[in-house]
Design a protein around this motif. Structure first.
Motif, PDB file in Angstrom:
ATOM      1  N   HIS A 274       0.826  -1.216   0.000  1.00 41.32           N
ATOM      2  CA  HIS A 274       0.000   0.000   0.000  1.00 41.32           C
ATOM      3  C   HIS A 274       0.856   1.260   0.000  1.00 41.32           C
ATOM      4  CE1 HIS A 274       0.262   1.271   4.424  1.00 41.32           C
ATOM      5  NE2 HIS A 274       1.038   0.220   4.338  1.00 41.32           N
ATOM      6  N   HIS A 275       2.162   1.101  -0.112  1.00 40.90           N
ATOM      7  CA  HIS A 275       3.048   2.254  -0.089  1.00 40.90           C
ATOM      8  C   HIS A 275       3.033   2.986  -1.433  1.00 40.90           C
ATOM      9  CE1 HIS A 275       4.606  -0.115   3.359  1.00 40.90           C
ATOM     10  NE2 HIS A 275       4.713   1.087   3.892  1.00 40.90           N
ATOM     11  N   ASP A 276       3.603   4.192  -1.427  1.00 38.35           N
ATOM     12  CA  ASP A 276       3.562   5.037  -2.625  1.00 38.35           C
ATOM     13  C   ASP A 276       4.244   4.364  -3.806  1.00 38.35           C
ATOM     14  OD1 ASP A 276       2.171   6.911  -1.260  1.00 38.35           O
ATOM     15  OD2 ASP A 276       3.796   8.355  -1.049  1.00 38.35           O
ATOM     16  N   ILE A 277       3.769   4.701  -4.993  1.00 39.11           N
ATOM     17  CA  ILE A 277       4.210   4.055  -6.218  1.00 39.11           C
ATOM     18  C   ILE A 277       5.520   4.678  -6.702  1.00 39.11           C
ATOM     19  CG2 ILE A 277       3.557   3.437  -8.569  1.00 39.11           C
ATOM     20  CD1 ILE A 277       1.771   2.268  -6.332  1.00 39.11           C
TER      21      ILE A 277
ATOM     22  N   GLY B 154      17.835   5.366   9.021  1.00 39.93           N
ATOM     23  CA  GLY B 154      16.997   6.302   9.737  1.00 39.93           C
ATOM     24  C   GLY B 154      15.517   6.157   9.456  1.00 39.93           C
ATOM     25  N   SER B 155      14.748   6.944  10.198  1.00 36.85           N
ATOM     26  CA  SER B 155      13.295   7.039  10.046  1.00 36.85           C
ATOM     27  C   SER B 155      12.916   8.507   9.951  1.00 36.85           C
ATOM     28  CB  SER B 155      12.579   6.385  11.230  1.00 36.85           C
ATOM     29  OG  SER B 155      12.802   4.993  11.257  1.00 36.85           O
ATOM     30  N   ALA B 156      11.806   8.770   9.276  1.00 38.85           N
ATOM     31  CA  ALA B 156      11.354  10.154   9.091  1.00 38.85           C
ATOM     32  C   ALA B 156       9.877  10.265   9.438  1.00 38.85           C
ATOM     33  CB  ALA B 156      11.592  10.596   7.648  1.00 38.85           C
ATOM     34  N   ARG B 157       9.518  11.412  10.002  1.00 37.05           N
ATOM     35  CA  ARG B 157       8.121  11.724  10.270  1.00 37.05           C
ATOM     36  C   ARG B 157       7.878  13.176   9.845  1.00 37.05           C
ATOM     37  NH1 ARG B 157       8.673   7.111  10.817  1.00 37.05           N
ATOM     38  NH2 ARG B 157       7.914   5.707  12.465  1.00 37.05           N
ATOM     39  N   GLY B 158       6.700  13.435   9.287  1.00 38.86           N
ATOM     40  CA  GLY B 158       6.432  14.756   8.735  1.00 38.86           C
ATOM     41  C   GLY B 158       5.335  15.506   9.465  1.00 38.86           C
ATOM     42  N   ILE B 159       5.056  16.708   8.961  1.00 38.61           N
ATOM     43  CA  ILE B 159       3.935  17.526   9.398  1.00 38.61           C
ATOM     44  C   ILE B 159       2.979  17.638   8.212  1.00 38.61           C
ATOM     45  CG2 ILE B 159       5.320  18.768  11.107  1.00 38.61           C
ATOM     46  CD1 ILE B 159       5.517  21.100   9.181  1.00 38.61           C
ATOM     47  N   PRO B 160       1.745  18.116   8.385  1.00 36.95           N
ATOM     48  CA  PRO B 160       0.758  18.076   7.299  1.00 36.95           C
ATOM     49  C   PRO B 160       1.207  18.732   6.004  1.00 36.95           C
ATOM     50  CG  PRO B 160      -0.330  18.574   9.369  1.00 36.95           C
ATOM     51  CD  PRO B 160       1.137  18.571   9.662  1.00 36.95           C
ATOM     52  N   GLU B 161       2.014  19.790   6.086  1.00 31.80           N
ATOM     53  CA  GLU B 161       2.395  20.530   4.883  1.00 31.80           C
ATOM     54  C   GLU B 161       3.637  19.948   4.190  1.00 31.80           C
ATOM     55  OE1 GLU B 161       0.328  22.973   7.922  1.00 31.80           O
ATOM     56  OE2 GLU B 161       2.206  21.812   7.958  1.00 31.80           O
TER      57      GLU B 161
ATOM     58  N   HIS C 298       5.684  16.460   2.595  1.00 31.29           N
ATOM     59  CA  HIS C 298       5.526  15.097   2.077  1.00 31.29           C
ATOM     60  C   HIS C 298       6.850  14.352   2.228  1.00 31.29           C
ATOM     61  CE1 HIS C 298       4.414  11.726  -0.432  1.00 31.29           C
ATOM     62  NE2 HIS C 298       3.217  12.238  -0.668  1.00 31.29           N
ATOM     63  N   VAL C 299       6.892  13.400   3.157  1.00 29.57           N
ATOM     64  CA  VAL C 299       8.138  12.710   3.483  1.00 29.57           C
ATOM     65  C   VAL C 299       8.684  11.945   2.285  1.00 29.57           C
ATOM     66  CG1 VAL C 299       9.151  10.856   4.875  1.00 29.57           C
ATOM     67  CG2 VAL C 299       7.684  12.567   5.959  1.00 29.57           C
ATOM     68  N   PHE C 300       7.837  11.172   1.604  1.00 27.75           N
ATOM     69  CA  PHE C 300       8.327  10.361   0.489  1.00 27.75           C
ATOM     70  C   PHE C 300       8.866  11.247  -0.633  1.00 27.75           C
ATOM     71  CE2 PHE C 300       7.769   7.838  -3.428  1.00 27.75           C
ATOM     72  CZ  PHE C 300       8.538   6.729  -3.090  1.00 27.75           C
ATOM     73  N   ASP C 301       8.174  12.372  -0.899  1.00 25.92           N
ATOM     74  CA  ASP C 301       8.673  13.300  -1.923  1.00 25.92           C
ATOM     75  C   ASP C 301      10.033  13.864  -1.531  1.00 25.92           C
ATOM     76  OD1 ASP C 301       6.407  12.844  -3.369  1.00 25.92           O
ATOM     77  OD2 ASP C 301       5.472  14.794  -2.988  1.00 25.92           O
TER      78      ASP C 301
ATOM     79  N   ALA D 289       3.368  10.801   5.316  1.00 23.85           N
ATOM     80  CA  ALA D 289       3.595  11.138   6.719  1.00 23.85           C
ATOM     81  C   ALA D 289       4.855  10.535   7.318  1.00 23.85           C
ATOM     82  CB  ALA D 289       2.387  10.713   7.556  1.00 23.85           C
ATOM     83  N   ALA D 290       5.377   9.461   6.714  1.00 18.19           N
ATOM     84  CA  ALA D 290       6.501   8.757   7.344  1.00 18.19           C
ATOM     85  C   ALA D 290       7.307   8.012   6.291  1.00 18.19           C
ATOM     86  CB  ALA D 290       5.981   7.773   8.403  1.00 18.19           C
ATOM     87  N   GLY D 291       8.536   7.688   6.674  1.00 19.74           N
ATOM     88  CA  GLY D 291       9.391   6.946   5.748  1.00 19.74           C
ATOM     89  C   GLY D 291      10.608   6.384   6.445  1.00 19.74           C
TER      90      GLY D 291
END
Length: 693
Positions: free
Chosen positions: A169-172, A424-431, A433-436, A453-455
C-alpha cells in the motif's frame, strides 16, 4: 442537522468539521455499517490474476471454480505449488503475514513465510530471501506490506522462474517491479472506497476473495481474518474512513469474543478491561505498577475502541518487530494453542516494557542535542536531521514522532549501523511530504521508502551533511515559517456543564475514531486548577473547575508526560479529549489534556474590578511593566520596556503595535518567538495577580 440526527448541536458540529455537511451525508456516516461496496475485482485490475495464480498453486486438480475436497488424495496434495510469504516487521506487516498464513493454511496450501531482519537487512524483500525461497522449492512468492519498490529482488525472482504477487500500500515508485500481479490501492481509481486501506487491508481482500473463489468462506475464517485486519489497520494508523471504517467497526465488536487464542492472550496480558474490573484509580494506587498512558486506557464495554489497539495491543505487537524477532508475533497470531499464545503474549509484554525504556532514554538524549545544537537555526532549516551512534534503529521512529510533536517540524532521525552507513526514520507535518522529500534526495541515499507522513532511509555516512542541506532545501520550498510550530486542531468550544455521561455516549456515533476521523478535541476557556500532582512516569493529574451562572462545575483531568510543566498556572484555557475512568464500579468522565495556554479572555482581568490590572515582571534580566486596558470595547495587553517603547496587543489577536506612540508604531506578529515569549511572561504575571482577587 440536529433536527435530522436527533443528536446535540455539539455532536453535529463535530460531523460538519469532518466534512459531513448535509443531513443526507450524516445519515450515510452514522449508518456506515450498511455501506454497499463494489466488488474488489472491479477496482483491482490484477486481483483476478492473483486469485488464478493462488488457485492453481493450492488446488491444481480443481476446475476454475472448483472447491477443495477435504479428503484430497496424497498425490493431489503433492502436486501443489509451494507458496512463500515475505512480510514486514511492523504491526501492519506482521498482521498481514499472519492473516494470509491462517487463510492459506485453512484452504489447504503449502505455505511458509520470511520477514527480513530490521537490524541487518532493513525493510522489504531482498535478493537473499528470493534465492532462499528458490532453494527451498518455492514456486510462488507473495509479498505483504512491501515489494512495490523492490525492482531488483523481483527481477531476480523472475530470472529464477518464480511467480510473484505483490500486495502493498506504499507510494508508487517511478518504475514498477516486474511481478505477475500487483495489488496496491495507490494504483486504483481515486474515488474507490478501497483507496485508504493498509497492507493488511490488501491481504484481507485477497484472502476473502480467494476463500470465496474456492467455496470455503465460512464464518470462522472470515471473522478471524476481520479481527487481524482490524488490529493491523489501527496499529498502522490507516485512515478510519470509507471501507476501513466499515470493516473496523465490525471488527472491534468481534475482538472481545475472539476465538483466536493469540488475540485473547494479547487482550488478557495488556489489561484491556472488557467488563467490570479495576480501573484507572486502582492502577494509580498500586505500588507494583506505574501509571502509564497505555496502562490507564481502560474500556468497560463489549466492543473495543481504536484507542485500546492504538495504546495497548498495537504497541505490544510493534515492539516485537522493533527490537525482537517478528516470529513471536506470527506464532502468537497463528497458533491454536492457548498455552503457546499466553507464552508469546508474555514475551510481547516484557519486550514492550524494554521498548518503552529505550524510547525514553533516546528521546531525552535527542532533545538535549536539539536544544543545544539545532534549535537556534530551526526556523531557517525548516527540518530537523539528527543522527547519533548507539541508538536502536527499531525505536527511533517513535522518537521522531515525539520530536515532531514537540518542535513542529519534519524530523529525520538516524543511527550508525557501522562507520560507513546510517539508517533512519522520518516523520512529517501536514504541509510536508516525506516520500517526496526522500525522492528529492535519492542520489544521496541508499534504500528508501514510505508515504506522505513517514518513511525510512539509509545513506553513506559521508553524505550526511549533504542530505541535511538537501532536505532543508526541499523544506524551504514547501514550508512557511507559520507552519513550523506544534499544531493542535480544535473542533469546538464546550463548557464543563455540557460534559456528562449522556454527551459522552452520544460521542460514540463518531466511532471508530482514528486517522482522518480523529477523536473530538474541545476547548474551554478560563478554568481554575484547584488540585494537581505528579503521578506515574511524569504525568500530571489535576482537578479543574469552571463557574457558570454562579454554579461551580468540577472535573478531573490527566496530562500525559507533562512533568516539565508542573505546576500548571492556576488559570488556563484548556484543549482536551474526553475519556472514561472506571473505579470501584463507578464510571466518571475525565479530560485528557492536549494543550493549555494562559487565558486571553477579558473577563479574567475585569471580573473583580473595573480599574486596569497592572503589574511588573522581569524578562531577560530587564524590568517591564504590563497591564490590561480597554481600547474601546476590546481589552488590550500593553507591555512597556525600559526604553519607553510599548507593545500593545488586543487580547486573542496575533498582530500588535510596537512603538513609542500609536501614531509612529509598527505592526508586529506576536506569534513570532521574540514577541510571543515576553507576551506569555506578561500574561503569566497578570494571571497570577488576577488570581489573588
Amino acid at each position: 442537522m440536529a433536527q435530522t440526527t436527533s443528536l446535540s448541536p455539539l455532536i453535529n458540529q463535530l460531523l460538519i468539521n469532518r466534512g459531513i455537511e448535509t443531513p443526507e451525508q450524516a445519515q450515510v456516516f452514522l449508518n456506515s455499517g450498511n455501506l454497499i461496496l463494489p466488488s474488489p475485482l472491479e477496482d483491482f485490475p490484477d486481483l483476478g490474476m492473483s486469485l488464478e495464480l493462488l488457485h492453481n498453486a493450492i488446488a491444481p486438480w480443481a476446475g476454475p471454480l472448483g472447491t477443495i475436497a477435504p479428503s484430497a488424495a496424497p498425490e493431489a496434495i503433492a502436486s501443489q505449488e509451494k507458496i512463500a510469504i515475505c512480510g514486514d516487521y511492523d504491526a501492519d506487516g506482521m498482521t498481514s503475514t499472519a492473516l494470509l498464513l491462517r487463510s492459506l493454511r485453512w484452504l489447504g496450501a503449502q505455505v511458509d513465510y520470511a520477514i527480513p531482519s530490521r537490524m541487518h537487512e532493513g525493510y522489504g524483500i531482498n535478493k537473499r530471501i528470493v534465492e532462499e525461497f528458490h532453494s527451498e522449492g518455492v514456486g510462488l512468492i507473495l509479498t505483504v506490506d512491501n515489494g512495490i519498490s523492490a525492482f531488483e529482488p523481483i527481477e531476480r525472482a523472475r530470472e529464477l522462474g518464480l511467480k510473484v504477487i505483490i500486495t502493498d500500500h506504499h507510494d508508487i515508485p517511478q518504475q514498477l517491479p516486474p511481478a505477475h500481479a500487483i495489488l496496491n490501492p495507490k494504483l486504483i481509481r481515486e474515488s474507490s472506497p478501497y483507496r485508504g486501506i493498509a497492507g493488511v487491508g490488501v491481504a484481507y481482500i485477497l484472502a476473502v476473495s480467494l476463500a470465496q473463489k474456492l467455496g470455503q468462506a465460512n464464518d470462522d475464517i472470515l471473522t478471524s481474518m476481520l479481527e487481524l485486519f482490524t488490529l493491523g489497520t489501527i496499529a498502522d494508523l490507516a485512515p478510519l474512513t470509507g471501507v476501513n471504517r466499515h470493516w473496523v467497526k465490525s471488527g472491534l465488536q468481534h475482538l472481545p469474543k475472539s476465538k483466536l487464542p493469540g488475540v485473547r492472550a494479547l487482550i488478557q496480558m495488556s489489561g484491556v478491561h472488557l467488563s467490570g474490573g479495576q480501573g484507572d484509580e486502582s492502577i494509580q494506587n498500586s505500588k507494583s505498577r506505574s501509571v502509564d498512558r497505555e496502562a490507564t486506557q481502560s474500556q468497560n464495554s463489549k466492543s473495543l475502541k481504536p484507542e485500546d489497539i492504538g495504546f495497548r495491543l498495537g504497541p505490544r505487537i510493534n515492539a516485537i518487530g522493533r527490537i525482537a524477532d517478528p516470529q513471536i508475533v506470527i506464532e502468537l497470531l497463528t497458533t491454536d494453542d492457548m498455552g503457546i499464545a499466553l507464552e508469546k503474549a508474555m514475551q510481547c509484554e516484557a519486550i514492550n516494557r524494554q521498548r518503552q525504556e529505550m524510547c525514553e532514554q533516546i528521546e531525552n538524549e535527542a532533545r538535549e542535542i536539539v536544544e543545544i545544537e539545532y534549535l537556534p537555526s530551526l526556523q531557517e532549516d525548516r527540518v530537523l536531521v539528527i543522527v547519533q551512534p548507539d541508538w536502536h534503529h527499531g525505536v527511533i521512529g517513535i522518537v521522531a514522532s515525539r520530536l515532531v510533536e514537540r518542535y513542529g517540524v519534519p524530523v529525520f532521525i538516524g543511527t550508525y549501523e557501522d562507520e560507513g552507513q546510517i539508517r533512519g526514520s522520518a516523520r512529517g507535518i501536514p504541509e510536508f511530504h516525506v516520500f517526496d522529500a526522500l525522492e528529492y534526495s535519492q542520489d544521496l541515499l541508499g534504500k528508501f521508502g514510505g508515504h506522505k507522513a513517514a518513511g525510512g532511509f539509509s545513506l553513506p555516512s559521508e553524505n550526511l551533511e549533504a542530505l541535511r542541506s538537501r532536505l532543508s532545501e526541499f523544506a524551504n520550498q514547501c514550508l512557511e515559517p507559520q507552519h513550523l510550530k506544534p499544531l493542535l486542531k480544535i473542533d469546538t468550544s464546550a463548557l464543563l456543564n455540557q460534559i456528562h455521561h449522556q454527551f459522552y455516549q452520544q460521542l460514540n456515533v463518531l466511532e471508530p475514531c482514528g486517522i482522518d476521523n480523529p477523536d473530538p478535541v474541545f476547548w474551554t476557556s478560563n478554568v481554575r486548577v484547584i488540585e494537581q500532582q505528579i503521578v506515574g512516569k511524569g504525568h500530571i493529574k489535576l482537578t479543574i473547575t469552571q463557574t457558570i451562572d454562579d454554579s461551580e462545575y468540577k472535573i478531573k483531568a490527566i496530562a500525559w508526560r507533562w512533568r516539565e510543566y508542573f505546576p500548571l498556572p492556576p488559570r488556563l484555557d484548556i484543549a482536551y479529549k474526553l475519556r472514561e475512568n472506571h473505579f470501584n464500579g463507578n464510571t466518571t468522565i475525565e479530560l485528557e489534556l492536549l494543550g493549555v495556554r494562559l487565558p486571553t479572555q477579558s473577563h479574567i482581568f475585569f471580573a473583580a474590578h473595573s480599574a486596569p490590572l497592572r503589574t511588573t515582571f522581569e524578562y531577560n534580566q530587564c524590568h517591564y511593566t504590563c497591564g490590561i486596558y480597554k481600547n474601546g470595547s476590546v481589552p488590550e495587553l500593553r507591555i512597556g520596556n525600559p526604553d519607553g517603547k510599548i507593545l500593545a496587543v488586543p487580547l486573542g489577536h496575533s498582530i500588535g503595535l510596537l512603538g513609542s506612540s500609536r501614531q509612529q508604531a509598527i505592526q508586529v506578529d506576536v506569534s513570532q518567538p521574540q514577541y510571543n515569549q515576553i507576551l506569555q511572561t506578561a500574561l503569566q504575571a497578570l494571571s497570577m495577580l488576577s488570581n489573588q482577587y
